[in-house]
Design an enzyme around this catalytic site. Structure first.
Site, mmCIF file in Angstrom:
data_model
loop_
_atom_site.group_PDB
_atom_site.id
_atom_site.type_symbol
_atom_site.label_atom_id
_atom_site.label_comp_id
_atom_site.label_asym_id
_atom_site.label_seq_id
_atom_site.Cartn_x
_atom_site.Cartn_y
_atom_site.Cartn_z
ATOM 1 N N SER A 20 -10.055 4.341 -7.858
ATOM 2 C CA SER A 20 -10.105 3.785 -6.504
ATOM 3 C C SER A 20 -11.467 3.179 -6.174
ATOM 4 O O SER A 20 -12.065 3.466 -5.141
ATOM 5 C CB SER A 20 -9.764 4.881 -5.479
ATOM 6 O OG SER A 20 -9.518 4.327 -4.214
ATOM 7 N N ASN A 40 -13.384 -3.090 -7.121
ATOM 8 C CA ASN A 40 -13.838 -4.017 -8.165
ATOM 9 C C ASN A 40 -14.159 -5.398 -7.606
ATOM 10 O O ASN A 40 -14.945 -6.132 -8.188
ATOM 11 C CB ASN A 40 -12.838 -4.096 -9.329
ATOM 12 C CG ASN A 40 -11.420 -4.323 -8.890
ATOM 13 O OD1 ASN A 40 -11.146 -4.491 -7.709
ATOM 14 N ND2 ASN A 40 -10.511 -4.323 -9.842
ATOM 15 N N CYS A 41 -13.574 -5.760 -6.473
ATOM 16 C CA CYS A 41 -13.914 -7.050 -5.859
ATOM 17 C C CYS A 41 -15.344 -7.071 -5.316
ATOM 18 O O CYS A 41 -15.896 -8.135 -5.044
ATOM 19 C CB CYS A 41 -12.934 -7.370 -4.734
ATOM 20 S SG CYS A 41 -11.233 -7.611 -5.300
ATOM 21 N N THR A 67 10.827 -1.259 -14.013
ATOM 22 C CA THR A 67 10.811 -1.932 -15.306
ATOM 23 C C THR A 67 12.230 -1.918 -15.876
ATOM 24 O O THR A 67 13.189 -1.552 -15.188
ATOM 25 C CB THR A 67 9.858 -1.219 -16.271
ATOM 26 O OG1 THR A 67 10.395 0.065 -16.596
ATOM 27 C CG2 THR A 67 8.468 -1.070 -15.665
ATOM 28 N N PRO A 70 14.916 2.572 -15.858
ATOM 29 C CA PRO A 70 15.037 2.907 -14.431
ATOM 30 C C PRO A 70 14.105 4.006 -13.941
ATOM 31 O O PRO A 70 13.882 4.124 -12.731
ATOM 32 C CB PRO A 70 16.508 3.328 -14.293
ATOM 33 C CG PRO A 70 16.958 3.686 -15.668
ATOM 34 C CD PRO A 70 16.175 2.811 -16.595
ATOM 35 N N ASP A 76 -1.867 -5.983 -11.609
ATOM 36 C CA ASP A 76 -2.234 -7.108 -12.467
ATOM 37 C C ASP A 76 -1.439 -7.171 -13.761
ATOM 38 O O ASP A 76 -1.398 -8.207 -14.422
ATOM 39 C CB ASP A 76 -3.727 -7.044 -12.814
ATOM 40 C CG ASP A 76 -4.624 -7.174 -11.598
ATOM 41 O OD1 ASP A 76 -4.092 -7.339 -10.481
ATOM 42 O OD2 ASP A 76 -5.861 -7.102 -11.755
ATOM 43 N N LYS A 119 -7.845 -27.718 21.054
ATOM 44 C CA LYS A 119 -6.912 -28.188 20.022
ATOM 45 C C LYS A 119 -7.505 -27.779 18.676
ATOM 46 O O LYS A 119 -8.394 -28.452 18.157
ATOM 47 C CB LYS A 119 -6.709 -29.700 20.104
ATOM 48 C CG LYS A 119 -5.920 -30.154 21.314
ATOM 49 C CD LYS A 119 -5.563 -31.641 21.251
ATOM 50 C CE LYS A 119 -6.799 -32.511 21.399
ATOM 51 N NZ LYS A 119 -6.439 -33.944 21.524
#
Length: 550
Positions: free
Chosen positions: A39, A42-43, A274, A277, A284, A435
């Site tokens: 947790s 990484n960003c 996947t 079941p 990722d 606007k």
């Protein structure tokens, strides 16, 4: 009591674990992470390298101990799941600290192994001065190299999100940087003319930008590295960061006989199951479905991974919920600019042979008369038939996230350019305009689709036919400052009504101003006087971006 095993402890895996515990207090939940951390943000890694995020601890959102205390999840770091036995519903796990291999059974298994940096087969690439950035140990190695060796020059290969963020981080701490990109632009999700604004700002910040250039070989020498490039150059550098892209980590799934898609990601259904079941996958490593096209795509973004983890947990504990596909909405900071996009780019629309059109609007982040307003350049892509929004891109210093976030919602809601005219957005001089840029985009696109205006694009203005005349309606002082298009007649819009006789009625008039607004006024004037005319969408500013060469 259900037993849930989770492989991977970052965005998708951690979200699944936390949601699973909130749904069921009695389930046994074990999360395996082969790395040292779970947790983690990484960003945020490039921003700790730059020093903007001062404390390394801020990147670690949870620890095994805190996860246990809050969610009663058994988190085992430095434990790698090395095999899946589907028939007996158990996994083989290797303790990377002791080498011990043991087995754990499961009722449900969640795979969130992430993606690995692409390492192309370039001679000499594997050396102690070459780094990638995917996790905290990667970051620590980069920072240790900078701290101990104090390189004066570094090279980044790859102009995507991580590459651009690393370029900025390195410049932020005073290191000279070369950026090598095989394509003709950085930031592939946006189109070339929008990326050209990023190219300009990279050069303005003394980045040695090398587009259409590939890395062919790396040679370690006494002074550092010599990079042999596809354009014949040899580039001397002291440190190399590879940010060429990532590929899904599918080895575990493939060896277990789970289906892998054509793009190389784990195949899942809308419930994140996947081909087995009892096994789910998120993040990722999977192939998700593009919201706009229905095609399978790889989208390595934290937002989708977190939502997928939540849905997988819901379904594991009895729900029947579907993941509502991926738009690929994203944003990146490049020095003082932000670039953001949602939906389809023009490149993809062309490749798909879809019937679309586009407009450009260059507005302001808030009321122009209030101090601190910055330009907002917006490209809007829409269906010619009904005006349905297909995609959008924006670049600017301020307010970019706001506009693309609104358009991301509009796109998901199936809204059209006509709806943008009626958006009621917050307005006060420090925050917006009466606007907004988005309203303006709606006006321009709707006027075009209704036939109230006829637009042309930069490609047509750059190569007018013998039956067309270019008309620049800006003031002469503007032309002296920023230039014009060769061969254009200059009649300022405020003088146009009195000088109509200077324009030929037997030719089509291609009108342009700086951003398109005065051009529209001139178009209506000429149209009402019987001229055949078109207005250049986005004006001369867009023309310059389209024609720019780097």
């Amino acid at each position: 009591m259900k037993k849930l095993l989770i492989v991977g402890g970052v965005a998708g895996g951690a979200s699944t674990a936390a949601r699973a515990r909130r749904l069921n207090e009695d389930a046994e939940i074990i999360m395996f992470e082969r790395g040292e951390f779970v947790s983690f943000a990484n960003c945020g890694l490039p921003y700790h390298i730059s020093g903007e995020i001062e404390n390394r601890s801020a990147l670690v959102l949870q620890t095994p101990q805190s996860f246990k205390a809050r969610f009663n999840v058994d988190v085992r770091v430095q434990h790698q799941v090395i095999a899946i036995d589907k028939r007996n519903q158990q996994v083989s796990v290797k303790n990377l600290q002791t080498g011990e291999i043991y087995h754990e059974s499961y009722d449900a298994l969640l795979l969130s192994p992430g993606a690995a940096p692409v390492v192309p087969p370039i001679p000499g690439l594997r050396n102690p001065l070459t780094f990638s950035l995917r996790n905290i140990p990667d970051m620590d190695r980069i920072m240790a190299q900078i701290s101990t060796q104090k390189p004066k020059h570094a090279t980044v290969v790859g102009g995507g999100f991580i590459g651009l963020e690393m370029v900025e981080a390195l410049r932020h701490i005073g290191i000279s940087v070369s950026l090598v990109e095989l394509s003709n632009q950085v930031m592939a999700p946006v189109d070339l003319e929008m990326a050209n604004m990023l190219h300009q700002t990279l050069l303005a910040h003394q980045v040695d930008l090398k587009l259409n250039v590939g890395l062919q070989a790396v040679e370690q020498v006494e002074a550092g590295l010599e990079l042999h490039l596809s354009n014949g150059e040899t580039l001397a550098t002291e440190m190399l960061i590879t940010a060429i892209g990532v590929k899904p980590e599918v080895q575990l799934a493939a060896e277990a006989g789970l289906a892998v898609g054509e793009l190389g990601g784990i195949a899942v259904d809308e419930q994140m199951r996947t081909s087995d079941p009892a096994i789910f996958a998120v993040g990722d490593a999977i192939e998700s479905i593009d919201f706009m096209t229905g095609e399978n795509v790889l989208v390595p973004l934290a937002g989708p991974a977190n939502r997928q983890g939540r849905i997988a947990a819901n379904n594991i504990f009895g729900a029947n919920e579907s993941y509502k596909r991926t738009q690929g909405t994203a944003i990146c900071r490049v020095f003082d600019l932000a670039v953001a996009s949602t939906g389809l780019s023009e490149k993809r629309l062309k490749n798909m042979a879809l019937d679309y059109d586009k407009i450009y609007v260059h507005g302001a982040s808030h009321a122009g008369y209030f101090p601190g307003a910055h330009p907002v350049s917006l490209k809007l892509l829409f269906a010619r038939e009904d005006g349905k929004i297909l995609g959008a891109q924006a670049v600017g210093k301020d307010g970019i996230d706001k506009r693309i976030d609104v358009l991301a919602v509009a796109l998901r809601a199936g809204m059209t350019v006509y709806d943008l005219q009626d958006l009621e957005l917050t307005y006060a001089p420090p925050f917006g305009s009466a606007k907004d840029v988005l309203n303006q985009a709606g006006f321009v696109a709707a006027n075009y689709l209704k036939g109230d205006t006829v637009l042309c694009h930069s490609e047509e203005v750059a190569n007018p036919s013998v039956d067309q005349v270019l008309l620049d309606v800006r003031n002469p002082g503007e032309l002296d400052k920023v230039g014009s298009i060769s061969g254009a007649i200059n009649i300022p819009v405020d003088q146009l009504r009195e000088r109509l006789a200077e324009l030929p009625k037997d030719k089509q008039i291609l009108i342009f101003c700086q951003v398109g607004l005065r051009g529209n006024v001139a178009y209506r004037m000429l149209h009402n006087h019987g001229f055949d005319a078109k207005n250049l969408t986005g004006g001369y500013k867009t023309y310059q971006l389209v024609q720019a060469q780097f």
